[in-house]
Design a protein around this motif. Structure first.
Motif, short mmCIF file in Angstrom:
data_model
loop_
_atom_site.label_atom_id
_atom_site.label_comp_id
_atom_site.label_asym_id
_atom_site.label_seq_id
_atom_site.Cartn_x
_atom_site.Cartn_y
_atom_site.Cartn_z
N VAL A 35 0.89 -1.18 0.00
CA VAL A 35 0.00 0.00 0.00
C VAL A 35 0.92 1.22 0.00
N GLN A 36 1.00 1.89 -1.15
CA GLN A 36 1.88 3.06 -1.26
C GLN A 36 1.24 4.23 -0.52
N THR A 37 2.01 4.84 0.39
CA THR A 37 1.47 5.88 1.28
C THR A 37 2.36 7.11 1.22
N ASN A 38 1.75 8.23 0.97
CA ASN A 38 2.47 9.50 0.84
C ASN A 38 3.03 9.94 2.20
N PRO A 39 4.36 10.17 2.30
CA PRO A 39 4.94 10.61 3.59
C PRO A 39 4.44 11.98 4.04
N LEU A 40 3.82 12.73 3.13
CA LEU A 40 3.31 14.06 3.49
C LEU A 40 1.92 13.98 4.13
N TYR A 41 1.32 12.81 4.13
CA TYR A 41 -0.02 12.68 4.71
C TYR A 41 -0.04 13.13 6.17
N MET A 42 -1.07 13.89 6.49
CA MET A 42 -1.30 14.24 7.88
C MET A 42 -2.16 13.14 8.52
N GLU A 43 -2.42 13.28 9.81
CA GLU A 43 -3.05 12.18 10.55
C GLU A 43 -4.40 11.76 9.97
N ARG A 44 -5.23 12.73 9.62
CA ARG A 44 -6.56 12.40 9.10
C ARG A 44 -6.46 11.59 7.80
N GLU A 45 -5.58 12.02 6.88
CA GLU A 45 -5.40 11.33 5.60
C GLU A 45 -4.82 9.93 5.80
N LEU A 46 -3.85 9.85 6.72
CA LEU A 46 -3.20 8.58 7.00
C LEU A 46 -4.19 7.59 7.61
N GLU A 47 -4.97 8.08 8.56
CA GLU A 47 -5.97 7.22 9.21
C GLU A 47 -6.96 6.68 8.19
N TYR A 48 -7.41 7.54 7.28
CA TYR A 48 -8.37 7.10 6.25
C TYR A 48 -7.78 5.97 5.41
N VAL A 61 2.76 8.40 12.96
CA VAL A 61 2.35 7.04 12.63
C VAL A 61 1.96 6.24 13.87
N SER A 62 2.68 6.44 14.96
CA SER A 62 2.43 5.65 16.18
C SER A 62 1.00 5.85 16.70
N LYS A 63 0.42 7.02 16.44
CA LYS A 63 -0.96 7.28 16.88
C LYS A 63 -1.97 6.39 16.16
N MET A 64 -1.55 5.84 15.01
CA MET A 64 -2.47 5.05 14.19
C MET A 64 -2.77 3.67 14.79
N LYS A 65 -1.91 3.20 15.69
CA LYS A 65 -2.11 1.86 16.25
C LYS A 65 -3.43 1.75 17.00
N ALA A 66 -3.80 2.81 17.66
CA ALA A 66 -5.05 2.79 18.43
C ALA A 66 -6.28 3.02 17.54
N LEU A 67 -6.05 3.52 16.32
CA LEU A 67 -7.17 3.91 15.46
C LEU A 67 -7.43 2.95 14.31
N THR A 68 -6.43 2.12 13.98
CA THR A 68 -6.51 1.27 12.79
C THR A 68 -6.13 -0.17 13.15
N LYS A 69 -5.95 -1.01 12.12
CA LYS A 69 -5.57 -2.42 12.35
C LYS A 69 -4.05 -2.62 12.36
N ILE A 70 -3.29 -1.53 12.38
CA ILE A 70 -1.82 -1.65 12.39
C ILE A 70 -1.36 -2.41 13.64
N LYS A 71 -0.58 -3.47 13.41
CA LYS A 71 -0.04 -4.27 14.51
C LYS A 71 1.46 -4.01 14.73
N THR A 111 -5.67 6.67 -5.47
CA THR A 111 -5.83 7.80 -6.39
C THR A 111 -5.58 9.09 -5.62
N GLY A 112 -5.31 10.15 -6.36
CA GLY A 112 -4.90 11.42 -5.74
C GLY A 112 -5.90 12.03 -4.81
N GLY A 113 -7.16 11.69 -4.95
CA GLY A 113 -8.16 12.26 -4.05
C GLY A 113 -8.46 13.72 -4.32
N THR A 114 -8.17 14.18 -5.57
CA THR A 114 -8.48 15.58 -5.89
C THR A 114 -9.99 15.76 -6.04
#
Length: 563
Positions: free
Chosen positions: A103-116, A136-146, A216-219
């Motif tokens: 899953v290619q993920t943009n390093p510029l993503y802020m928390e809301r975009e990353l969580e989505y 990124v560490s905040k995502m463990k409580a919000l997503t399925k990241i193990k 996709t870019g999400g524009t």
């Protein structure tokens, strides 16, 4: 629908109409092949550090082994949130070798975009930079990241740059993060020390197995995960190498500025290099002076880019100090290439710069101009081998006549499997087995295709259909313009009106009146921008595509606040 292919008569004899595609090969098979064929050849040059093909393959196997030891199952999603660096290449192939889906993920993503994105893809692992770890560490409580695997730019810097890097970070007021290798947090560097290059080989069905989710870019609306199979991406990479038929296997070097988390950089730099045994010269971010220095010193022969990158280089005050003559060819993607930029870049380098066309849903390239053959200015070129394209006319519910406007549709082995967990959106994007691109254009009698505009970007002003790209082409020819984008903004009388956002070249001044007079000489009255706004910069994606939609949203917000 019977498809006429007049463009095939234009192909140089070196480009076959149909390629024999390796249906049975996975993407990671190509890395193994290059490691066997070119074991000691440099695969990656990164800020002075070099890795051979055998080293990249060995380290990818180690990472795959570590994933499997943590319980990664076949088809589990792994997010890669990295800039262009050796770890990004090793992570990509490591995930695939372990049987996972990238899953290619943009390093510029802020928390809301990353969580989505992490929630939508249901990623269970993520590989990221130490700088990004707090986010990124905040995502463990919000997503399925193990599990979170953390690396640093300095991990792959040569001595003494690796020792100086933390001091430079502090000097530039960058966050310095110390991450321990414990629990569910893992150090990339430590993994390379302790893991073995032995893996459980999963069966791979390249035609049906998903290699990556490319968002996709999400524009417009929320980003969608494009499901690209091993066969989709490998087919497009093979088309790309065939198109550049003068390039020699195992001998070229590619400047990797376009980010790998963008499908264009992934195919035309990373996968192409690995498939053909080329050297990747990687830069973690785009800086015009750094890019000029790198070209002058390391002499890359290929340079895929975006128009904004070429524009920035051409307008750099020190460009004359650097020898850019090593560049043989460039395919420009992600946005329309202004003719003036193409001509000037070719003049400066002596190489060839042609416009290509594609989208995330097609891995990404479907069309390009011939690099060493005939080409037409303003055209996106012709379809690549094994690729069919039509202009779909809604009026006649079928294929448009030559020069008739319609929506461009694509069919070929590079076309996606569909959108991840979005059945309705997938069905709406296909008409029969044709992918509808959302781009309005036409094909001329010879078989060259032209994009007039995005279906969603078309401006409807006073009953007229107005295409921003046409106006942008005119304004780009003005000697004072560095960058321009045209958008339709809300207008109480016309519904929408035409607004031009302009960035001037350094040291230039201009007035609305000056541009209005210029535009009236070159455009029909209804197409002339009614509003001009001069800016220091324009909003862009990480790959340099100007975000027209962000400007329209700004205007809507202004109107809402005014009311």
């Amino acid at each position: 629908m019977e498809v006429q292919k007049p463009w095939l008569t234009l192909y140089p004899e070196e480009i076959p109409h149909e390629l024999l595609l390796d249906d049975g090969k996975s993407l990671h098979d190509y890395l193994k092949q290059s490691a066997l064929e070119f074991p000691t050849k440099t695969a990656i040059h990164f800020l002075g550090k070099e890795l051979s093909y055998s080293e990249v393959y060995n380290q990818s196997l180690k990472l795959a082994n570590y994933f499997q030891s943590l319980g990664l199952q076949k088809d589990e999603r792994v997010s890669i949130m990295l800039p262009n660096c050796p770890q990004a290449v090793i992570a990509y192939y490591g995930v695939l070798l372990a049987g996972g889906i990238v899953v290619q993920t943009n390093p510029l993503y802020m928390e809301r975009e990353l969580e989505y994105q992490l929630k939508d893809s249901e990623s269970t692992f993520i590989i990221t930079l130490d700088l990004l770890y707090p986010r990124v560490s905040k995502m463990k409580a919000l997503t399925k990241i193990k599990h979170i695997i953390v690396t640093s730019i300095k991990d792959y810097l040569p001595f003494p740059k690796n020792l100086l890097y933390p001091m430079i970070q502090k000097k530039q007021n960058q966050l310095v993060v110390k991450v321990e290798h414990e629990g569910t947090t893992h150090q990339f560097k430590k993994i390379m020390e302790i893991a073995q290059p032995d893996i459980e080989i999963h069966d791979c069905d390249p035609i049906n197995d998903i290699a990556l989710l490319q968002y996709t870019g999400g524009t417009t609306g929320f980003p969608k995960g494009v499901m690209l199979t091993h066969h989709n991406v490998a087919s497009n990479t093979k088309m790309c190498s065939t198109w550049m038929y003068k390039c020699k296997r195992g001998e070229e070097s590619i400047l990797g500025i376009i980010p790998f988390f963008h499908v264009y950089g992934m195919t035309t730099v990373m996968n192409l290099s690995v498939m053909q045994g080329y050297k990747m010269i990687l830069l973690p971010k785009f800086d015009a002076k750094d890019a000029l220095k790198t070209i002058g010193k390391l002499k890359p022969t290929l340079f895929p880019g975006a128009p904004t990158i070429y524009i920035a280089l051409l307008n750099h005050p020190d460009i004359q100090k650097y020898d850019l003559s090593s560049i043989k060819c460039c395919i420009s993607g992600s946005a329309p290439l202004p003719v003036e930029v193409q001509e000037k870049f070719e003049q400066v380098t002596g190489g060839r710069l042609v416009e290509g066309y594609g989208l995330s849903e097609t891995s990404p390239v479907t069309h390009a101009n011939f690099i060493w053959g005939e080409r037409k200015k303003g055209s996106i070129g012709v379809p690549w081998p094994n690729t069919e394209a039509i202009v779909y006319s809604y009026e006649r519910d079928g294929i448009a006549e030559p020069n008739e406007l319609g929506e461009i549709a694509i069919r070929g082995p590079q076309v996606m499997k569909g959108y991840w967990n979005k059945k309705e959106e997938t069905e709406a994007t296909f008409k029969d087995d044709w992918l509808l691109t959302g781009d309005i254009g036409y094909m001329d009698e010879a078989g060259y295709f032209y994009i007039v505009d995005r279906k969603k970007d078309m401006i409807l002003a006073g009953g007229y259909n107005i295409y921003p790209r046409e106006i942008e082409e005119v304004l780009y020819e003005h000697e004072k313009v560095l960058e321009v984008v045209v958008a339709g903004v809300p207008d109480p009388y016309r519904g929408e009106t035409v607004k031009a956002y302009i960035v001037l070249k350094d040291g230039q001044d201009a007035t609305t009146e000056e541009f209005n007079e210029y535009a009236r000489k070159h455009l029909a009255a209804y197409k002339v921008p009614r509003i001009y706004e001069f800016r220091d910069e324009l909003p862009k994606t990480a790959v340099g595509k100007i975000l027209r939609r962000a400007l329209v949203d700004e205007e809507k917000e202004k109107m809402k606040n005014a009311n």
